[in-house]
Design a protein around this motif. Structure first.
Motif, PDB file in Angstrom:
ATOM      1  N   GLU A 267       6.859  -9.772   1.158  1.00  0.00           N
ATOM      2  CA  GLU A 267       5.948 -10.354   2.159  1.00  0.00           C
ATOM      3  C   GLU A 267       6.727 -11.041   3.276  1.00  0.00           C
ATOM      4  N   GLU A 268       7.874 -11.620   2.916  1.00  0.00           N
ATOM      5  CA  GLU A 268       8.680 -12.318   3.920  1.00  0.00           C
ATOM      6  C   GLU A 268       9.288 -11.320   4.914  1.00  0.00           C
ATOM      7  N   LEU A 269       9.799 -10.207   4.388  1.00  0.00           N
ATOM      8  CA  LEU A 269      10.360  -9.175   5.269  1.00  0.00           C
ATOM      9  C   LEU A 269       9.256  -8.534   6.110  1.00  0.00           C
ATOM     10  N   ALA A 270       8.108  -8.283   5.483  1.00  0.00           N
ATOM     11  CA  ALA A 270       6.984  -7.675   6.212  1.00  0.00           C
ATOM     12  C   ALA A 270       6.566  -8.576   7.370  1.00  0.00           C
ATOM     13  N   GLU A 271       6.383  -9.852   7.086  1.00  0.00           N
ATOM     14  CA  GLU A 271       5.893 -10.772   8.103  1.00  0.00           C
ATOM     15  C   GLU A 271       6.914 -10.931   9.233  1.00  0.00           C
ATOM     16  N   ALA A 272       8.196 -11.069   8.871  1.00  0.00           N
ATOM     17  CA  ALA A 272       9.233 -11.227   9.902  1.00  0.00           C
ATOM     18  C   ALA A 272       9.329  -9.979  10.775  1.00  0.00           C
ATOM     19  N   SER A 273       9.370  -8.809  10.163  1.00  0.00           N
ATOM     20  CA  SER A 273       9.526  -7.585  10.955  1.00  0.00           C
ATOM     21  C   SER A 273       8.274  -7.334  11.797  1.00  0.00           C
ATOM     22  N   TYR A 274       7.120  -7.713  11.273  1.00  0.00           N
ATOM     23  CA  TYR A 274       5.866  -7.578  12.022  1.00  0.00           C
ATOM     24  C   TYR A 274       5.918  -8.451  13.280  1.00  0.00           C
ATOM     25  N   ARG A 275       6.322  -9.695  13.066  1.00  0.00           N
ATOM     26  CA  ARG A 275       6.424 -10.643  14.182  1.00  0.00           C
ATOM     27  C   ARG A 275       7.440 -10.160  15.212  1.00  0.00           C
ATOM     28  N   ASN A 276       8.598  -9.690  14.731  1.00  0.00           N
ATOM     29  CA  ASN A 276       9.646  -9.208  15.639  1.00  0.00           C
ATOM     30  C   ASN A 276       9.156  -8.027  16.472  1.00  0.00           C
TER      31      ASN A 276
ATOM     32  N   ASN B 284       8.910  12.663   5.370  1.00  0.00           N
ATOM     33  CA  ASN B 284       8.735  11.220   5.412  1.00  0.00           C
ATOM     34  C   ASN B 284       7.449  10.917   6.185  1.00  0.00           C
ATOM     35  N   SER B 285       6.840   9.786   5.890  1.00  0.00           N
ATOM     36  CA  SER B 285       5.568   9.425   6.512  1.00  0.00           C
ATOM     37  C   SER B 285       5.491   7.914   6.654  1.00  0.00           C
ATOM     38  N   PRO B 286       4.816   7.438   7.713  1.00  0.00           N
ATOM     39  CA  PRO B 286       4.633   5.974   7.829  1.00  0.00           C
ATOM     40  C   PRO B 286       3.895   5.367   6.636  1.00  0.00           C
ATOM     41  N   GLU B 287       3.240   6.215   5.838  1.00  0.00           N
ATOM     42  CA  GLU B 287       2.601   5.721   4.611  1.00  0.00           C
ATOM     43  C   GLU B 287       3.615   5.133   3.644  1.00  0.00           C
ATOM     44  N   HIS B 288       4.878   5.555   3.758  1.00  0.00           N
ATOM     45  CA  HIS B 288       5.915   5.058   2.838  1.00  0.00           C
ATOM     46  C   HIS B 288       6.476   3.709   3.273  1.00  0.00           C
ATOM     47  N   LEU B 289       6.037   3.193   4.415  1.00  0.00           N
ATOM     48  CA  LEU B 289       6.647   1.960   4.926  1.00  0.00           C
ATOM     49  C   LEU B 289       6.496   0.763   3.972  1.00  0.00           C
ATOM     50  N   PRO B 290       5.341   0.561   3.324  1.00  0.00           N
ATOM     51  CA  PRO B 290       5.263  -0.569   2.372  1.00  0.00           C
ATOM     52  C   PRO B 290       6.304  -0.465   1.251  1.00  0.00           C
ATOM     53  N   ALA B 291       6.506   0.737   0.711  1.00  0.00           N
ATOM     54  CA  ALA B 291       7.494   0.918  -0.371  1.00  0.00           C
ATOM     55  C   ALA B 291       8.910   0.679   0.157  1.00  0.00           C
ATOM     56  N   ILE B 292       9.189   1.156   1.386  1.00  0.00           N
ATOM     57  CA  ILE B 292      10.503   0.932   1.996  1.00  0.00           C
ATOM     58  C   ILE B 292      10.734  -0.565   2.181  1.00  0.00           C
ATOM     59  N   CYS B 293       9.711  -1.258   2.644  1.00  0.00           N
ATOM     60  CA  CYS B 293       9.806  -2.711   2.848  1.00  0.00           C
ATOM     61  C   CYS B 293      10.114  -3.411   1.523  1.00  0.00           C
ATOM     62  N   ARG B 294       9.448  -3.010   0.453  1.00  0.00           N
ATOM     63  CA  ARG B 294       9.693  -3.646  -0.852  1.00  0.00           C
ATOM     64  C   ARG B 294      11.129  -3.428  -1.308  1.00  0.00           C
ATOM     65  N   THR B 295      11.645  -2.194  -1.146  1.00  0.00           N
ATOM     66  CA  THR B 295      13.017  -1.904  -1.579  1.00  0.00           C
ATOM     67  C   THR B 295      14.028  -2.696  -0.752  1.00  0.00           C
ATOM     68  N   LEU B 296      13.864  -2.690   0.576  1.00  0.00           N
ATOM     69  CA  LEU B 296      14.823  -3.397   1.436  1.00  0.00           C
ATOM     70  C   LEU B 296      14.780  -4.905   1.181  1.00  0.00           C
ATOM     71  N   ALA B 297      13.587  -5.443   0.960  1.00  0.00           N
ATOM     72  CA  ALA B 297      13.469  -6.880   0.674  1.00  0.00           C
ATOM     73  C   ALA B 297      14.202  -7.211  -0.624  1.00  0.00           C
ATOM     74  N   GLY B 298      14.068  -6.333  -1.624  1.00  0.00           N
ATOM     75  CA  GLY B 298      14.762  -6.538  -2.899  1.00  0.00           C
ATOM     76  C   GLY B 298      16.268  -6.576  -2.699  1.00  0.00           C
ATOM     77  N   LEU B 299      16.774  -5.664  -1.859  1.00  0.00           N
ATOM     78  CA  LEU B 299      18.215  -5.610  -1.593  1.00  0.00           C
ATOM     79  C   LEU B 299      18.681  -6.848  -0.833  1.00  0.00           C
ATOM     80  N   LYS B 300      17.782  -7.400  -0.024  1.00  0.00           N
ATOM     81  CA  LYS B 300      18.135  -8.585   0.748  1.00  0.00           C
ATOM     82  C   LYS B 300      17.905  -9.855  -0.060  1.00  0.00           C
ATOM     83  N   GLY B 301      17.239  -9.716  -1.200  1.00  0.00           N
ATOM     84  CA  GLY B 301      16.997 -10.864  -2.067  1.00  0.00           C
ATOM     85  C   GLY B 301      15.896 -11.775  -1.561  1.00  0.00           C
ATOM     86  N   ILE B 302      14.916 -11.178  -0.874  1.00  0.00           N
ATOM     87  CA  ILE B 302      13.771 -11.984  -0.415  1.00  0.00           C
ATOM     88  C   ILE B 302      12.478 -11.303  -0.876  1.00  0.00           C
ATOM     89  N   ALA B 303      11.364 -12.013  -0.710  1.00  0.00           N
ATOM     90  CA  ALA B 303      10.072 -11.430  -1.093  1.00  0.00           C
ATOM     91  C   ALA B 303       9.670 -10.365  -0.066  1.00  0.00           C
TER      92      ALA B 303
END
Ligand SMILES: [Zn+2]
Length: 279
Positions: free
Chosen positions: A244-253, A223-242
């Motif tokens: 970018e919304e998950l990325a921005e929220a987790s970044y801020r947090n 595993n590599s931090p390079e995979h983080l964008p793809a992980i973010c996209r999958t988790l956002a899909g499961l949560k039913g949000i965009a």
């Protein structure tokens, strides 16, 4: 512009990255992974973790004694940890105490010894006003009990969280965030998917735990931090949000947790720093 992300949990100092560590971090930056936290697990790797944080502009260090490496810990390592924390006090490259916690999943865990190390390191987190990065397996109740006793102002992260919604809520009540990563990308992680749907956005930080916990897209691979964008996209899909919304929220947090300015971009190489000698 790629989504901006922070990987709150990696072991980039491990030998798995010896051949291409710098290139991995360069590719991360191009992919929008602006900062990467590297966690110490026992006294013998603190110098390496700190050196990495000094050498790489986007790497940040956490230092701690991990419950799975119990056999390596000696009583004097607590004083050593305090020494490191005292010397690095105020350094922006030191961002937390971790990786610490309880692991009752391993075979024949020495619960008493694990409890002792965690308790002592939570006291250090209170003393140095640092957040903690927690490893918790089959031990949420005792960890939560300890956290209630220590009342850490800056709280921290329950990393690779895979507990129930009730357990998540307890951490959130204590000001903690839940670290989510590759494990949630696996289709069979049903409970995690349900919990993910319930989690408030301000409680989530993203992580890879690289080189471990590969996402479903890279089964059995490093595993590599390079995979983080793809992980973010999958988790956002499961949560039913965009994504970018998950990325921005987790970044801020993450920025809020580690005390970083959310709009400050890391682009310039940091000035070289003298390494802290390892005692
Ligand atoms: Zn870890």
């Amino acid at each position: 512009m790629p989504m901006r992300l922070i990987d709150t949990h990696t072991h980039l100092d491990f030998e798995h990255f010896d051949a291409d560590r710098h290139q991995v971090l360069t590719r991360c930056r191009q992919a929008g992974v602006e900062r990467v936290v590297v966690l110490g697990v026992h006294a013998a790797n603190w110098a390496r973790v700190w050196q990495l944080a000094c050498d790489e502009p986007t790497a940040y260090a956490a230092l701690g004694l991990h419950p799975v490496f119990l056999q390596d810990h000696r009583p004097e390592h607590l004083d050593e940890l305090r020494g490191w924390l005292a010397r690095l006090r105020g350094e922006d490259k030191l961002c937390a105490i971790g990786e610490i916690g309880l692991d009752y999943y391993i075979e024949n865990p020495d619960r008493e010894a694990q409890h002792h190390w965690l308790d002592a390191q939570l006291a250090l987190a209170a003393e140095f006003e640092l957040p903690v990065l927690l490893h918790v397996r089959r031990a949420h109740a005792p960890v939560l009990a300890l956290l209630k006793r220590h009342k850490l102002v800056r709280a921290g992260v329950a990393h690779a969280f895979s507990g129930s919604w009730e357990e998540a809520r307890e951490y959130i009540r204590l000001g903690f965030r839940l670290g989510l990563g590759g494990a949630g990308t696996w289709p069979q992680a049903h409970r995690m998917h349900r919990v993910l749907q319930q989690l408030p956005l301000d409680s989530i930080v993203l992580e890879t735990d690289a080189p471990d916990i590969a996402p479903a897209s890279h089964p059995g691979m490093r595993n590599s931090p390079e995979h983080l964008p793809a992980i973010c996209r999958t988790l956002a899909g499961l949560k039913g949000i965009a994504p970018e919304e998950l990325a921005e929220a987790s970044y801020r947090n993450s920025c809020e947790l580690f005390g970083w300015k959310a709009d400050a971009r890391v682009s310039r190489p940091a000035a070289p720093r003298p390494p802290v000698p390892h005692r």
